[in-house]
Design a protein around this motif. Structure first.
Motif: not given
Length: 192
Positions: A24-36, A119-122, A155-160, A168-170
């Motif tokens: 959550l720290s990376f996903h919210y604090g880095k990815h989500h915050a980065g989009y903002v 397939f891929g991110s989404g 559900i977010d299925v981007w690898e992050h 890799n166990a999606r």
């Protein structure tokens, strides 16, 4: 008006052990915050700077759309989970799922398959459309909001979203999400 990073609806460690505070720290604090941050930089001084996030998503293209949609998608994803999640839906949502998919178990099987085979991110979504409930896959930043569909949960299925906890166990991530984290109350509220 600047687009703000909305607060998480739970503490960063509230979803453990199913989703770690580190994820959550990376996903919210880095990815989500980065989009903002990227969106605010892109719209500064443009007519989009005065629009709501939803209006930007439904009218923009290119990088502005990608960042706005990812903000909207991620905010929706956080609300699609709960520390008290999992189990089965009830009431009108359960009835709608049974009408559209035959049973809650059949919905979960189809939803997990859609999320696992994207397939891929989404993203994989439960949406309400003209013909009832549907499972929809969207690639990259795409979102049902841009297509006039009402999202109930995602559900977010981007690898992050899962790599730190599940590597890799999606499929294991998806199963854990459905059994322990899915927020049926959020989905029911979106059903109306």
């Amino acid at each position: 008006m600047a687009i703000e990073l909305p607060p998480l609806p739970f503490a960063e460690d509230a979803l453990a052990p199913h989703m770690s505070a580190e994820t959550l720290s990376f996903h919210y604090g880095k990815h989500h915050a980065g989009y903002v941050n990227k969106l605010n930089a892109a719209i500064e001084g443009t007519p989009d700077a005065d629009k709501s996030l939803e209006d930007i998503v439904t009218s923009a293209s290119g990088g502005v759309f990608n960042n706005a949609a990812q903000i909207w998608n991620h905010t929706f994803f956080w609300n699609s989970m709960s520390p008290d999640g999992g189990g089965d839906p009830s009431g009108a949502l359960k009835d709608a799922i049974e009408a559209s998919f035959g049973s809650v178990d059949e919905f979960k099987t189809k939803f997990a398959s859609a999320a696992g085979t994207l397939f891929g991110s989404g993203w994989t979504w439960l949406v309400s459309g003209d013909s009832g409930l549907e499972i929809v896959q969207t690639k990259d930043a795409d979102t049902p909001l841009a297509h006039g569909k009402t999202a109930l949960l995602t559900i977010d299925v981007w690898e992050h979203a899962y790599y730190l906890d599940f590597q890799n166990a999606r499929p294991a991530y998806i199963e854990t999400w459905l059994e322990n984290l899915v927020n049926w109350e959020h989905a029911a509220a979106n059903l109306g």
